[in-house]
Design a protein around this motif. Sequence first.
Motif, PDB file in Angstrom:
ATOM      1  N   SER A   1     -12.728   4.117  25.356  1.00 56.59           N
ATOM      2  CA  SER A   1     -11.716   4.525  26.338  1.00 56.59           C
ATOM      3  C   SER A   1     -11.726   3.628  27.573  1.00 56.59           C
ATOM      4  O   SER A   1     -10.744   3.583  28.303  1.00 56.59           O
ATOM      5  CB  SER A   1     -11.930   5.983  26.736  1.00 56.59           C
ATOM      6  N   SER A   2     -12.806   2.912  27.800  1.00 57.74           N
ATOM      7  CA  SER A   2     -12.899   2.030  28.972  1.00 57.74           C
ATOM      8  C   SER A   2     -12.209   0.678  28.764  1.00 57.74           C
ATOM      9  O   SER A   2     -12.064  -0.089  29.702  1.00 57.74           O
ATOM     10  CB  SER A   2     -14.367   1.790  29.317  1.00 57.74           C
ATOM     11  N   VAL A   3     -11.757   0.412  27.549  1.00 54.86           N
ATOM     12  CA  VAL A   3     -11.070  -0.849  27.252  1.00 54.86           C
ATOM     13  C   VAL A   3      -9.669  -0.798  27.855  1.00 54.86           C
ATOM     14  O   VAL A   3      -8.983   0.218  27.744  1.00 54.86           O
ATOM     15  CB  VAL A   3     -11.011  -1.076  25.720  1.00 54.86           C
ATOM     16  N   PRO A   4      -9.225  -1.881  28.518  1.00 60.80           N
ATOM     17  CA  PRO A   4      -7.863  -1.886  29.091  1.00 60.80           C
ATOM     18  C   PRO A   4      -6.800  -1.559  28.033  1.00 60.80           C
ATOM     19  O   PRO A   4      -6.972  -1.864  26.855  1.00 60.80           O
ATOM     20  CB  PRO A   4      -7.702  -3.328  29.588  1.00 60.80           C
ATOM     21  N   GLU A   5      -5.715  -0.948  28.489  1.00 54.94           N
ATOM     22  CA  GLU A   5      -4.669  -0.457  27.582  1.00 54.94           C
ATOM     23  C   GLU A   5      -4.114  -1.544  26.653  1.00 54.94           C
ATOM     24  O   GLU A   5      -3.948  -1.329  25.461  1.00 54.94           O
ATOM     25  CB  GLU A   5      -3.535   0.154  28.399  1.00 54.94           C
ATOM     26  N   ASP A   6      -3.846  -2.744  27.208  1.00 53.89           N
ATOM     27  CA  ASP A   6      -3.278  -3.802  26.372  1.00 53.89           C
ATOM     28  C   ASP A   6      -4.281  -4.285  25.321  1.00 53.89           C
ATOM     29  O   ASP A   6      -3.903  -4.713  24.236  1.00 53.89           O
ATOM     30  CB  ASP A   6      -2.773  -4.967  27.222  1.00 53.89           C
ATOM     31  N   THR A   7      -5.568  -4.180  25.621  1.00 53.70           N
ATOM     32  CA  THR A   7      -6.601  -4.560  24.658  1.00 53.70           C
ATOM     33  C   THR A   7      -6.819  -3.446  23.637  1.00 53.70           C
ATOM     34  O   THR A   7      -7.015  -3.716  22.454  1.00 53.70           O
ATOM     35  CB  THR A   7      -7.922  -4.868  25.389  1.00 53.70           C
ATOM     36  N   ALA A   8      -6.784  -2.210  24.090  1.00 60.18           N
ATOM     37  CA  ALA A   8      -7.018  -1.059  23.205  1.00 60.18           C
ATOM     38  C   ALA A   8      -5.999  -0.978  22.081  1.00 60.18           C
ATOM     39  O   ALA A   8      -6.279  -0.430  21.018  1.00 60.18           O
ATOM     40  CB  ALA A   8      -7.006   0.234  24.017  1.00 60.18           C
TER      41      ALA A   8
END
Length: 103
Positions: free
Chosen positions: A23-30
């Motif tokens: 969940s800590s991964v940035p949205e564009d990376t997730a």
Amino acid sequence: MDAKKGEWVRIQSIVLPAGERASSVPEDTAGKPLELWNKGFLLNDSASIGDEVEVETYIGRKVSGKLVEVAPHWTHNYGDYIPETEFIGRQAREILEQEGGLN
């Protein structure tokens, strides 16, 4: 057939699909899968690009993934020649000699 048993190849596999990342991964990376790229010696008798294969890495690990390249090599470089940098070394030496930095 693109590769034979024992040839050096590169494989790609998905470690975590999109949506299963921390969940800590940035949205564009997730929104993208976490990929793993490995190189090793092909263990299958033969394979074509895109086939699922198993390789033995240089240190002896056995991993599997999709065959993406046979005989992988570096293709990067440090860019085009820049004439302005040609005499930097000579100029630096002159400055150091003037300042007494070189004996």
